[in-house]
Write an enzyme that holds these catalytic residues in place. Structure first.
Site, PDB file in Angstrom:
ATOM      1  CB  SER A  77      -0.966   0.017   1.195  1.00 12.89           C
ATOM      2  OG  SER A  77      -2.076  -0.805   0.928  1.00 12.89           O
ATOM      3  CE  LYS A  80      -4.571   1.956  -0.721  1.00 13.91           C
ATOM      4  NZ  LYS A  80      -3.967   0.675  -0.289  1.00 13.91           N
ATOM      5  CB  SER A 132      -4.587   1.521   3.815  1.00 10.98           C
ATOM      6  OG  SER A 132      -3.652   1.061   2.872  1.00 10.98           O
ATOM      7  CE  LYS A 237      -1.514   4.053   2.869  1.00  9.71           C
ATOM      8  NZ  LYS A 237      -1.458   2.868   3.774  1.00  9.71           N
TER       9      LYS A 237
END
Length: 398
Positions: A77, A80, A132, A237
């Site tokens: 993730s 992102k 997320s 992140k």
């Protein structure tokens, strides 16, 4: 000749032994000192459990420490971050996005969007970065480019544009795909770029927020734990898939220093955070800085000269070395033990043509042809008169 007394032999023997022991002790102490210094220097390097890791000086882009930072791995993730940056730059945050069936049905972590639900682009990016949300990521991609595939192509163009050339993305959320890969170095470059985007930093650095949607009302907490727990950490992140392991991108700043830490394929969530904290603590507590002052002239072996016209500052890990290198394109690169610490284009100094030397012609002029013999004959005549005068004086004195 009298024999040497035994006492003298005894003294010499003991002196020899003492000197030998002194030499051995000197060598051992020196070796131990060197080993201790080496051990101390190695102890200052962070030990990583993650498959790949990097610590970057966010100000200069310098690589202070790295482990397999160019190895292609699955990002999960942290993908992102790129999705958010592309959306912020290409879209209008106040746009109303209608959620598709495709976005609604995506697997993995979600913010539970409902098909047909209308949400602002800003809110989708918030749900994507804080919680997320894979459904939010697909909704963003479809809004910007009409399809996940087209948006992924835009993501790849973005990566190329910032010099992150060892990555390839196939979706906006990071769910596993065989050819969906990145590197620790590339993600550090992404985060360095992101730190200059005010909107991204504001959203990514949000600790918590209320979420009110048609299918879900809750209070969101940023999944990146250090954003909530460490005052130095301002953005980043986290990510996880079975294939990627645990991934984490972190931007931190304190006391005028700013660092980016990236870890990929950590064996556990705890190890990902432990490795990240080791990297950040190394940056804040175990680095030195230096500056190459300007103006400074450099000359390559081929005779090409360059000029550094402004100072270059950089930070490096203590007890490591650095050196100055001039690349073929005239860029000054400060190379450290783990990679380039700073770069600065130089000015090429143009070679000046040597001044023309005025040479006199060896061919005599017509005037010289007449004057030179006259001068020569005059000198010969003066010499003859001098000799005659000397002879006269000598003759009179006899």
């Amino acid at each position: 000749m009298k024999p040497i007394p035994k006492t003298v032999f005894s003294i010499l023997r003991h002196l020899h032994i003492a000197l030998s022991l002194s030499v051995i002790l000197f060598v051992l102490v020196g070796s131990a000192s060197g080993m201790t210094e080496t051990a101390r220097a190695m102890a200052d390097r962070p030990e990583m459990s993650s498959e790949a890791a990097i610590l970057m000086d966010a100000g200069t882009g310098g690589v202070i420490y790295e482990k397999n930072s160019r190895e292609p791995l699955y990002p999960a993730s942290i993908t992102k971050i790129v999705t958010a940056l592309v959306a912020i730059e290409a879209g209008n945050l106040d746009d109303i996005v209608q959620v598709s069936k495709n976005a609604r049905n995506v697997e993995g972590t979600r913010v539970y969007l409902v098909e047909g639900e209308k949400v602002t682009l800003r809110k989708l990016i918030q749900g994507m970065l804080l919680n997320s949300g894979n459904d939010a990521a697909v909704a963003v991609a479809e809004h910007i480019d009409g399809s996940v595939q087209a948006f992924a192509e835009r993501m790849n163009r973005f990566m190329q544009s910032i010099g992150a050339t060892d990555s390839h993305f196939e979706n906006p959320h990071g769910l596993h795909a065989e050819h969906h890969v990145t590197t620790a170095l590339d993600m550090a470059k992404v985060m360095r770029y992101a730190r200059s985007n005010k909107t991204f930093m504001e959203i990514s650095g949000t600790k918590e927020m209320d979420w009110k949607g048609e299918g879900w009302e809750t209070h969101l907490y940023n999944h990146h734990l250090l954003i909530r727990q460490d005052k130095r950490v301002k953005a980043g992140k986290n990510g996880f898939t079975d294939q990627a392991g645990y991934t984490l991108v972190t931007y931190a700043t304190d006391q005028g220093k700013e660092f980016i830490a990236v870890v990929l394929k950590a064996p556990s969530k705890q190890k990902a955070y432990e490795d990240t904290l080791k990297l950040l603590d190394t940056g804040f507590e175990n680095t030195d800085s230096d500056t190459i002052q300007a103006p400074k002239k450099y000359e390559k072996p081929d005779g090409t000269s360059y000029l550094l016209n402004k100072p270059v500052s950089f930070r490096f890990l203590k007890d490591t070395s650095w050196r100055e290198e001039i690349k073929d394109d005239g860029t000054l690169v400060i190379e450290g033990d783990y990679g380039p610490l700073a770069q600065q284009p130089l000015l090429e100094v143009k070679r000046q043509k040597p001044a023309e030397v005025q040479t006199r012609s060896s061919t005599p002029t017509e005037e010289q042809l007449y004057i030179q013999p006259i001068i020569l004959y005059g000198i010969i005549g003066m010499a003859a008169l001098l000799i005659a005068g000397l002879r006269y004086v000598l003759h009179r004195t006899k």
